[in-house]
Design an enzyme around this catalytic site. Structure first.
Site, short mmCIF file in Angstrom:
data_model
loop_
_atom_site.label_atom_id
_atom_site.label_comp_id
_atom_site.label_asym_id
_atom_site.label_seq_id
_atom_site.Cartn_x
_atom_site.Cartn_y
_atom_site.Cartn_z
N GLY A 1 0.77 -1.24 0.00
CA GLY A 1 0.00 0.00 0.00
C GLY A 1 0.80 1.28 0.00
O GLY A 1 0.31 2.32 0.43
N MET B 1 -4.18 -7.42 -6.81
CA MET B 1 -3.68 -8.57 -7.56
C MET B 1 -4.79 -9.43 -8.18
O MET B 1 -4.51 -10.54 -8.61
CB MET B 1 -2.78 -9.43 -6.66
N ARG B 2 -6.01 -8.94 -8.22
CA ARG B 2 -7.09 -9.68 -8.89
C ARG B 2 -7.36 -9.06 -10.25
O ARG B 2 -7.31 -7.83 -10.39
CB ARG B 2 -8.38 -9.61 -8.09
N HIS C 1 1.39 0.57 -13.21
CA HIS C 1 2.16 -0.61 -13.58
C HIS C 1 3.65 -0.25 -13.57
O HIS C 1 4.03 0.81 -14.08
CB HIS C 1 1.74 -1.09 -14.97
N VAL D 1 -5.14 -7.10 -19.77
CA VAL D 1 -4.36 -6.77 -18.57
C VAL D 1 -3.16 -5.87 -18.93
O VAL D 1 -2.48 -6.09 -19.93
CB VAL D 1 -3.87 -8.07 -17.88
N ASP D 2 -2.94 -4.85 -18.09
CA ASP D 2 -1.82 -3.91 -18.26
C ASP D 2 -1.84 -3.23 -19.63
O ASP D 2 -0.80 -3.06 -20.29
CB ASP D 2 -0.45 -4.60 -18.02
N ASN E 1 -4.97 2.33 -13.15
CA ASN E 1 -4.02 1.35 -12.62
C ASN E 1 -2.61 1.92 -12.74
O ASN E 1 -2.34 2.74 -13.60
CB ASN E 1 -4.11 0.04 -13.43
N GLU F 1 6.77 6.05 -8.85
CA GLU F 1 5.33 5.71 -8.78
C GLU F 1 4.60 6.65 -7.82
O GLU F 1 3.48 7.08 -8.08
CB GLU F 1 5.14 4.26 -8.33
C1 GRF Z 1 3.63 -1.32 -7.42
O1 GRF Z 1 4.90 -1.60 -7.89
C2 GRF Z 1 2.66 -1.14 -8.55
O2 GRF Z 1 3.25 -0.58 -9.69
C3 GRF Z 1 2.22 -2.55 -8.85
O3 GRF Z 1 2.13 -3.16 -7.58
C4 GRF Z 1 3.02 -2.52 -6.67
C5 GRF Z 1 2.21 -2.08 -5.49
O4 GRF Z 1 3.02 -1.54 -4.48
N1 GRF Z 1 0.97 -2.56 -9.59
P1 GRF Z 1 2.34 -0.84 -3.24
O5 GRF Z 1 1.42 -1.88 -2.61
O6 GRF Z 1 1.59 0.36 -3.70
O7 GRF Z 1 3.47 -0.49 -2.30
#
Ligand code: GRF
Length: 217
Positions: free
Chosen positions: A18, A93-94, A112, A147-148, A110, A177
């Site tokens: 998170g 992750m779903r 990635h 996906v992605d 999303n 990110e």
């Molecule tokens: C991140 O690297 C994001 O890009 C990917 O999952 C990871 C989540 O990290 N989809 P966090 O739970 O936000 O720390």
């Protein structure tokens, strides 16, 4: 008609750590933010990221139903009862059903950890090193059934160093990110980023706003 002064009610869906959720919460706590985090949803009861919601007094809910149908039924009820307008997937992750993705078209984001469309899927940092790319990063995009994939809102870019390992790249991309996701949510929630022909022109944008560059650390 939505009140343009009101902040867009946003749900963040997580499965684990998170850290992106935390970055979104911090952004939305700023006075001028265009979004508010109204709800956090986790599909894992023990997701460490739930702590960020608790610390910020944000409602969190667990949806750990086994089947996708049950999970999405509960998710839909929650999204409706919290009047959610935008959803951010942050390490969720779903894989969501094409029906749900279609219902939230252009309101579902999303993040990635690669420069899409390169390296969809898992283990992006290891694969980027193996491919010998000079630049790597992250992408915030609108979600499509594939996906992605989907229209790109913001990308963060860094130069790959010869000394990088998958772990060092992961750490540096993660800090990018944390800048890119709040920037993208702000652009969408403020109405400045809208999908036109599967691309996302930004109202009055300067390049650095949608492409965040980080030199080699
Ligand atoms: C991140 O690297 C994001 O890009 C990917 O999952 C990871 C989540 O990290 N989809 P966090 O739970 O936000 O720390």
């Amino acid at each position: 008609m939505p009140d343009p002064a009101a902040r867009r009610r946003t749900a963040v869906l997580i499965s684990g750590r998170g850290s992106n959720l935390r970055a979104l919460i911090e952004h939305c706590a700023r006075p001028g933010a265009s979004a508010e985090i109204a709800l956090v949803v986790a599909d894992q009861p023990g997701a460490p990221g739930l702590e960020h919601a608790r610390a910020a007094n944000i409602r969190s809910e667990i949806i750990d139903q086994k089947t996708r149908i049950e999970l999405e039924r509960k998710l839909n009820r929650l999204l409706q009862s919290f009047d959610v307008e935008i959803i951010c997937l942050a390490g969720f992750m779903r894989v969501l059903s094409p029906e749900l993705v279609a219902a939230w078209r252009d309101r579902l984001l999303n993040i990635h950890p690669s420069l899409l469309p390169a390296f969809r899927g898992l283990e992006t940092h290891r694969r980027a090193l193996e491919a010998g790319v000079r630049f790597h990063g992250c992408t915030v995009h609108f979600v499509r059934a594939e996906v992605d994939a989907g229209p790109i809102i913001v990308q963060g870019v860094l130069a790959v160093s010869p000394d990088d390992t998958p772990e060092s790249l992961a750490a540096r991309v993660l800090t990018l990110e944390h800048r890119c996701y709040p920037a993208a949510l702000e652009l969408v929630a403020s109405g400045r980023a809208q999908v036109v022909n599967e691309r996302v022109p930004i109202d009055g944008a300067s390049a650095p706003e949608t492409l965040l560059l980080n030199p080699v650390a």
